[in-house]
Design a protein around this motif. Structure first.
Motif, PDB file in Angstrom:
ATOM      1  N   VAL A  77       0.937  -1.101  -0.093  1.00 33.66           N
ATOM      2  CA  VAL A  77       0.098   0.040  -0.181  1.00 33.66           C
ATOM      3  C   VAL A  77       0.943   1.458   0.036  1.00 33.66           C
ATOM      4  O   VAL A  77       1.872   1.291   0.553  1.00 33.66           O
ATOM      5  N   ARG A  78       0.252   2.293  -0.568  1.00 35.48           N
ATOM      6  CA  ARG A  78       0.990   3.468  -0.676  1.00 35.48           C
ATOM      7  C   ARG A  78       0.512   4.522   0.217  1.00 35.48           C
ATOM      8  O   ARG A  78      -1.004   4.647  -0.134  1.00 35.48           O
ATOM      9  N   THR A  79       0.742   5.127   1.140  1.00 34.58           N
ATOM     10  CA  THR A  79       0.338   6.126   1.856  1.00 34.58           C
ATOM     11  C   THR A  79       1.005   7.420   1.741  1.00 34.58           C
ATOM     12  O   THR A  79       2.187   7.540   2.123  1.00 34.58           O
ATOM     13  N   GLU A  80       0.118   8.611   1.719  1.00 34.71           N
ATOM     14  CA  GLU A  80       0.838  10.059   1.261  1.00 34.71           C
ATOM     15  C   GLU A  80       0.324  10.817   2.630  1.00 34.71           C
ATOM     16  O   GLU A  80      -0.726  11.141   2.623  1.00 34.71           O
ATOM     17  N   GLY A  81       1.147  11.103   3.471  1.00 31.91           N
ATOM     18  CA  GLY A  81       0.974  11.862   4.573  1.00 31.91           C
ATOM     19  C   GLY A  81       0.568  11.132   5.786  1.00 31.91           C
ATOM     20  O   GLY A  81       0.206  11.686   6.924  1.00 31.91           O
ATOM     21  N   LEU A  82       0.395   9.812   5.752  1.00 29.75           N
ATOM     22  CA  LEU A  82      -0.028   9.104   6.870  1.00 29.75           C
ATOM     23  C   LEU A  82       1.047   9.045   8.084  1.00 29.75           C
ATOM     24  O   LEU A  82       0.705   9.354   9.208  1.00 29.75           O
ATOM     25  N   ALA A  83       2.372   9.400   7.785  1.00 27.26           N
ATOM     26  CA  ALA A  83       3.457   9.600   8.430  1.00 27.26           C
ATOM     27  C   ALA A  83       4.120  10.835   8.125  1.00 27.26           C
ATOM     28  O   ALA A  83       4.232  11.187   7.051  1.00 27.26           O
ATOM     29  N   SER A  84       4.751  11.423   9.171  1.00 29.39           N
ATOM     30  CA  SER A  84       5.753  12.933   8.747  1.00 29.39           C
ATOM     31  C   SER A  84       6.908  12.529   9.406  1.00 29.39           C
ATOM     32  O   SER A  84       6.956  11.890  10.440  1.00 29.39           O
ATOM     33  N   GLY A  85       7.950  13.150   8.817  1.00 28.10           N
ATOM     34  CA  GLY A  85       9.246  13.213   9.329  1.00 28.10           C
ATOM     35  C   GLY A  85      10.152  14.538   9.196  1.00 28.10           C
ATOM     36  O   GLY A  85       9.820  15.515   8.698  1.00 28.10           O
ATOM     37  N   ARG A  86      10.979  14.815  10.494  1.00 29.81           N
ATOM     38  CA  ARG A  86      11.659  15.623  10.525  1.00 29.81           C
ATOM     39  C   ARG A  86      13.196  15.353  11.214  1.00 29.81           C
ATOM     40  O   ARG A  86      13.288  14.462  11.850  1.00 29.81           O
ATOM     41  N   CYS A  87      14.067  16.082  10.721  1.00 25.67           N
ATOM     42  CA  CYS A  87      15.555  15.751  11.213  1.00 25.67           C
ATOM     43  C   CYS A  87      15.735  16.579  12.545  1.00 25.67           C
ATOM     44  O   CYS A  87      15.243  17.578  12.633  1.00 25.67           O
ATOM     45  N   VAL A  88      16.331  15.696  13.538  1.00 26.89           N
ATOM     46  CA  VAL A  88      16.750  16.100  14.815  1.00 26.89           C
ATOM     47  C   VAL A  88      18.163  15.998  14.968  1.00 26.89           C
ATOM     48  O   VAL A  88      18.790  14.861  14.838  1.00 26.89           O
ATOM     49  N   ASN A  89      19.065  17.098  15.187  1.00 24.27           N
ATOM     50  CA  ASN A  89      20.446  16.804  15.691  1.00 24.27           C
ATOM     51  C   ASN A  89      20.447  17.742  17.024  1.00 24.27           C
ATOM     52  O   ASN A  89      20.143  18.781  17.224  1.00 24.27           O
ATOM     53  N   ALA A  90      20.885  17.013  18.036  1.00 21.81           N
ATOM     54  CA  ALA A  90      20.966  17.527  19.418  1.00 21.81           C
ATOM     55  C   ALA A  90      22.499  16.866  19.942  1.00 21.81           C
ATOM     56  O   ALA A  90      22.144  15.743  20.480  1.00 21.81           O
ATOM     57  N   GLY A  91      23.414  17.571  19.876  1.00 20.52           N
ATOM     58  CA  GLY A  91      24.618  17.030  20.175  1.00 20.52           C
ATOM     59  C   GLY A  91      24.990  15.738  19.641  1.00 20.52           C
ATOM     60  O   GLY A  91      25.056  15.892  18.370  1.00 20.52           O
TER      61      GLY A  91
END
Length: 372
Positions: free
Chosen positions: A300-314
């Protein structure tokens, strides 16, 4: 302690048997995928669109007739073979290639060598402190030989994209450092997609650390750069000492490039392709993909079911993934990705199994962009 005992039992049950004879990459039989023949990469994948309104259209993935790029893929750790290096009879390796790489045939010619990878037992032994350098060199030697054959007799000067995951990304990291940087092949490398294994960079920098001169990608269409990240569920960052997403070297962080928004730190919707027939454990139990019933196709293809962002902390660097819950929606509000072993989910591995599937549509668009 139970998790450690499970790993120990798996490693102890396996005897370190001699590695199989090195493959001959002049022979087509040493490749899972090659252009111009029928294999898992030239077989269209039946896929159903799934949105908050339920199941939509069914279709087949495309196979490009005359793509401008070649893609060279190295699969992740999947082998359950006895010994610390796999044999050359692909089984689970073919399944990984199908789910992670076959869809790239819509944008590039596909090459996937069989290699004597380090097995799951070897990974368990490494967790207990065993030195696997000789086993790594066996696996890497195969990947290097396949790549050299690819450059000399198959790519013939065409631009290429490297694609890997987990152990495959480790192999490709080493390949870039030893065989590509500072060499003519660097001019051919259009892009490297190597999630699921730590790429280290100095904090606040785009290059240095793992690679001497190959930068992280920051914009769509950028060539000669690297896309790297490890996925973790939101509110569950990598713990200190995590295998993925945590840099042990002072002053360094783990690289994160969001495939859905290169150069951005904000949330971006992910274009995901999920294999719905997987029997791997998922936190909370098996996923019911839609209130309308079982998926009509394996993907199945889902567009927008999940979202992501990059995190850098130390020392931490990771792709944070969240599920976008929509009240009243007909699609699921759950996705998997954690690695289960001995009845536990390994905290330092994050959503390792979703590294490719969660943003797969975005990754394919990155290849399309460098082709243009």
């Amino acid at each position: 302690m139970s998790l450690l005992l499970a790993i120990a039992a798996q490693a102890a049950a396996t005897q370190a048997t001699p590695a199989a004879v090195a493959p001959d990459y002049e022979k087509d039989a040493s490749w899972i995928c090659l252009p111009g023949r029928r294999d898992v990469c030239s077989t269209p994948l039946a896929t159903t669109a799934l949105s908050k309104n339920g199941y939509g259209s069914n279709g087949l993935s495309t196979i490009a007739s005359n793509p401008k790029l070649d893609c060279f893929y190295v699969y992740p750790t999947v082998s359950q073979d006895r010994g610390f290096n796999s044999d050359l009879k692909p089984d689970l390796e073919t399944g990984a290639t199908l789910t992670q790489f076959a869809r790239f045939a819509g944008v590039c010619r596909t090459f996937a060598p069989i290699y004597r990878q380090m097995t799951s037992a070897a990974i368990g032994a490494a967790a207990l402190g065993r030195d696997l350098t000789p086993n790594f060199e066996v696996a890497y030697g195969d990947v290097r030989s396949a790549f050299r054959n690819f450059l000399a007799t198959r790519a013939k000067g065409r631009p290429f994209v490297l694609v890997g995951h987990s152990q495959g990304s480790w192999m490709l990291q080493t390949l870039i450092a030893r065989e590509i940087e500072g060499k003519p092949a660097a001019r051919q490398m259009a892009l490297a997609i190597i999630p699921g294994f730590n790429v280290l960079v100095p904090e606040g920098k785009l290059v240095g650390g793992t690679f001497a001169s190959t930068p992280l990608c920051t914009r769509l269409g950028q060539k000669g750069c690297v896309v790297a990240y490890s996925s973790y569920r939101t509110n569950n960052p990598p713990p200190p000492g995590a295998l993925f997403g945590y840099a042990a070297k002072p002053g360094f962080t783990v690289a994160c490039t969001n495939p859905a928004a290169l150069g951005s730190r904000g949330w971006a919707p992910l274009d995901s392709y999920w294999y719905t027939r997987s029997e791997l454990p998922v936190p909370g139990g098996p996923i019911s993909w839609s209130s309308e019933g079982k998926p009509p196709t394996p993907f199945v293809r889902t567009e927008g079911l999940a979202s992501g962002r990059c995190v850098n902390a130390g020392p931490r660097g990771y792709l944070e993934i969240r599920t976008n819950v929509t009240p009243g929606a007909k699609w699921t509000d759950r996705i998997g990705g954690e690695v289960g072993l001995g009845g536990f989910f390994i905290p330092g591995w994050g959503m390792h199994l979703a590294d490719v599937s969660a943003p797969q549509g975005n990754l394919i668009r990155l290849v399309e962009a460098v082709a243009r």
